[in-house]
Write an enzyme that holds these catalytic residues in place. Structure first.
Site, PDB file in Angstrom:
ATOM      1  N   HIS A   1      -2.379   0.381   7.090  1.00 36.18           N
ATOM      2  CA  HIS A   1      -2.251   1.088   5.968  1.00 36.18           C
ATOM      3  C   HIS A   1      -2.269   2.707   4.826  1.00 36.18           C
ATOM      4  O   HIS A   1      -2.681   3.559   5.943  1.00 36.18           O
ATOM      5  CB  HIS A   1      -3.874   0.490   5.498  1.00 36.18           C
ATOM      6  CG  HIS A   1      -4.466   0.279   3.930  1.00 36.18           C
ATOM      7  ND1 HIS A   1      -4.020  -0.224   2.830  1.00 36.18           N
ATOM      8  CD2 HIS A   1      -5.421   1.414   3.803  1.00 36.18           C
ATOM      9  CE1 HIS A   1      -4.701   0.032   1.780  1.00 36.18           C
ATOM     10  NE2 HIS A   1      -5.795   0.791   2.208  1.00 36.18           N
TER      11      HIS A   1
ATOM     12  N   CYS B   1       0.750  -1.701   0.515  1.00 35.16           N
ATOM     13  CA  CYS B   1       0.085   0.183  -0.183  1.00 35.16           C
ATOM     14  C   CYS B   1       0.387   1.461  -0.338  1.00 35.16           C
ATOM     15  O   CYS B   1       0.457   2.609  -0.789  1.00 35.16           O
ATOM     16  CB  CYS B   1      -0.963   0.564   1.491  1.00 35.16           C
ATOM     17  SG  CYS B   1       0.396  -0.149   2.393  1.00 35.16           S
TER      18      CYS B   1
ATOM     19  N   ASP C   1      -8.155   4.837  -3.416  1.00 34.96           N
ATOM     20  CA  ASP C   1      -6.746   4.281  -3.059  1.00 34.96           C
ATOM     21  C   ASP C   1      -6.606   2.631  -4.197  1.00 34.96           C
ATOM     22  O   ASP C   1      -7.554   2.005  -4.502  1.00 34.96           O
ATOM     23  CB  ASP C   1      -7.720   3.034  -1.248  1.00 34.96           C
ATOM     24  CG  ASP C   1      -6.369   2.229  -1.097  1.00 34.96           C
ATOM     25  OD1 ASP C   1      -6.018   1.834  -1.566  1.00 34.96           O
ATOM     26  OD2 ASP C   1      -6.957   1.741   0.589  1.00 34.96           O
TER      27      ASP C   1
END
Length: 261
Positions: free
Chosen positions: A109, A69, A124
């Site tokens: 994250h 991520c 995202d």
């Protein structure tokens, strides 16, 4: 046009003449998800490089790799920022259904908040097989994308003030929590995510420092490759193939464009 801007466009197949706006982020997110896989091979190798623009360009653009991520949203953040969008990096904590709680690794994250004319969106491209493929409005409006339904819910938790909730296509019949995140404490610099990377690389309960994992979200489903299996989800359902190390390398090259040594 900057080097990163030009090369990132080439990496995902976006024309150099295309303006980057909120209205065409759908296209950009789909191209990014199709071109740059979510994968942990560098994590398994013990990569300890600090996160910064130079490292992300070398890893994702020059070496043609994917990442986790902080890599994927890190480089997307830089690209969006260079194209004039008002973006911030944020931290969140992933909900783990098997544990019936949030990840023991904490706020590991990374995602992006986008501000546009008084409206805010969650963006995202680093959430594995759970990508919204769309900006998700912070006002609670549900969005529908090729990968499912998504919404942002304002609710306080120990990890922030919002949740991302989802119903994944071909997988979920009910809403479930994806992760909690904090909109009030944006990350000031890419390098500030280096601590997150260190935790993911070294924490005994990190899901990414033990076995290979490669994921891609496509226009018609998603696929996950591990060292022992290759699973795809489409409208025809889930299809799983048990594999060996030779097949793993073949599939990594075929579907993720990654050479595994």
């Amino acid at each position: 046009m900057s080097n990163l801007n030009e090369l990132f466009r080439k990496r995902i197949g976006l024309s150099s003449s295309t303006l980057v706006t909120v209205t065409n982020l759908d296209q950009i997110l789909e191209l990014t998800a199709a071109s740059i896989p979510f994968e942990n091979l560098c994590t398994l190798s013990g990569d300890s490089n600090e996160l910064n623009k130079g490292h992300l360009m070398e890893k994702i653009i020059q070496r043609n790799e994917g990442g986790l991520c902080y890599d994927l949203n890190g480089i997307l953040y830089l690209f969006l920022k260079e194209n004039g969008l008002d973006v911030q990096l944020i931290r969140g904590s992933v909900y783990v259904p098997d544990l019936k709680g949030f990840s023991p690794t904490g706020r590991t994250h990374a995602a992006i908040l986008l501000n546009d004319n008084g409206r805010r969106y969650l963006v995202d491209t680093g959430f594995g097989g759970n990508l919204p493929l769309r900006p998700v409005s912070m006002n609670g409006t549900e969005i529908i994308s090729p990968s499912g339904e998504f919404r942002v819910k304002k609710e306080a938790s120990e990890f922030g003030d919002y949740f991302l909730e989802m119903k994944l296509k071909y997988k979920d019949s009910d809403w479930k929590i994806g992760y909690a995140f904090d909109s009030r404490e944006p990350v000031k610099n890419i390098s500030d995510l280096s601590e997150m990377k260190k935790i993911i690389t070294t924490h005994p309960q990190s899901p990414f420092n033990k076995k290979p994992l490669l994921t891609r979200v496509t226009s018609d489903g998603s696929m996950v490759l591990t060292e022992t299996s290759f699973t795809s989800w489409t409208e025809d359902g889930a299809k799983k193939e048990e594999i060996d190390s030779k097949r793993f390398k073949e599939l990594a090259k075929e579907f993720y464009n990654i050479e595994v040594k």
